[in-house]
Design an enzyme around this catalytic site. Structure first.
Site, short mmCIF file in Angstrom:
data_model
loop_
_atom_site.label_atom_id
_atom_site.label_comp_id
_atom_site.label_asym_id
_atom_site.label_seq_id
_atom_site.Cartn_x
_atom_site.Cartn_y
_atom_site.Cartn_z
N HIS A 138 0.98 5.15 1.12
CA HIS A 138 0.36 6.20 1.94
C HIS A 138 0.44 7.53 1.20
O HIS A 138 1.53 7.92 0.75
CB HIS A 138 1.13 6.39 3.25
CG HIS A 138 1.13 5.23 4.19
ND1 HIS A 138 0.29 5.15 5.29
CD2 HIS A 138 1.87 4.08 4.22
CE1 HIS A 138 0.53 4.03 5.96
NE2 HIS A 138 1.49 3.35 5.33
N HIS A 178 0.85 -1.19 0.00
CA HIS A 178 0.00 0.00 0.00
C HIS A 178 0.89 1.24 0.00
O HIS A 178 2.00 1.22 0.52
CB HIS A 178 -0.92 0.01 1.23
CG HIS A 178 -0.20 -0.24 2.50
ND1 HIS A 178 0.17 -1.50 2.91
CD2 HIS A 178 0.27 0.60 3.44
CE1 HIS A 178 0.82 -1.43 4.06
NE2 HIS A 178 0.91 -0.15 4.41
P1 5GP Z 1 2.06 0.26 7.26
O1 5GP Z 1 2.52 0.44 8.66
O2 5GP Z 1 1.99 -1.22 6.91
O3 5GP Z 1 2.81 1.04 6.23
O4 5GP Z 1 0.60 0.86 7.20
C1 5GP Z 1 -0.55 0.13 7.46
C2 5GP Z 1 -1.65 1.13 7.66
O5 5GP Z 1 -2.88 0.46 7.56
C3 5GP Z 1 -1.61 1.79 9.03
O6 5GP Z 1 -1.42 3.19 8.87
C4 5GP Z 1 -2.95 1.44 9.66
O7 5GP Z 1 -3.53 2.51 10.35
C5 5GP Z 1 -3.78 1.05 8.44
N1 5GP Z 1 -4.79 0.04 8.71
C6 5GP Z 1 -4.61 -1.13 9.38
N2 5GP Z 1 -5.77 -1.82 9.41
C7 5GP Z 1 -6.68 -1.06 8.75
C8 5GP Z 1 -8.07 -1.24 8.49
O8 5GP Z 1 -8.70 -2.23 8.82
N3 5GP Z 1 -8.69 -0.26 7.77
C9 5GP Z 1 -8.04 0.88 7.38
N4 5GP Z 1 -8.76 1.79 6.71
N5 5GP Z 1 -6.74 1.07 7.63
C10 5GP Z 1 -6.06 0.12 8.31
#
Ligand code: 5GP
Ligand code: ZN
Length: 142
Positions: free
Chosen positions: A102, A100
């Protein structure tokens, strides 16, 4: 992938607040809004991280970013800029292993998002930099 939370969101099995959707990507608000409008852009196909993209998927996914970024910026006159962040691997703060991107709108340098780049300009000689680059070049291919 059956136990992947973002695959479940893409399939509509878990709710999300959608921003944009087409055949290739889904964009939805991060559940934890680092700043208001913080959006995640995810490929609809399950790929764990950037290391697993092929060129076609990368071209398709990354091509969507400018128009989503522009829409976020246009949605609020207070937005002055935007950070694009893509974490790969636990060590790089990845917590959901469906790739993903951001998109984090920036309201001021005092909003609730920051990045720290250590300053190591003095730590490498030109020869050391060349050795680092040579190691990468040897792996990058044509
Ligand atoms: P990472 O740390 O892997 O780059 O980012 C994962 C992101 O996914 C985090 O910012 C977290 O808040 C978001 N996230 C985790 N679970 C969910 C969810 O069920 N729904 C949404 N909308 N965001 C999520
Ligand atoms: Zn997935």
């Amino acid at each position: 992938m059956s136990d992947c939370i973002f695959c479940k969101i893409i399939a509509g099995e878990i709710p999300s607040v959608k921003v944009y959707e087409d055949d290739t990507v889904l964009a939805f608000l991060d559940i934890s809004q680092a700043t208001p409008g913080h959006t995640l852009v995810v490929p609809k196909v399950h790929v764990p991280d950037l290391f697993a993209y092929d060129a076609d998927l990368a071209a398709a996914v990354f091509a969507r970013l400018p128009k989503i970024a522009r829409a976020i910026k246009a949605s609020d006159p207070r937005i002055e800029g935007l950070n694009v962040l893509n974490n790969n691997g636990e060590v790089a703060y990845q917590s959901v292993f469906h790739s993903h991107i951001h998109l984090i709108p920036r309201y001021s340098t005092a909003d609730d998002f920051s990045i720290h780049f250590g300053d190591h300009t003095q730590d490498y000689t030109p020869a050391q930099l060349e050795a680092v680059a040579a190691g990468i070049r040897a792996k990058v291919g044509a």
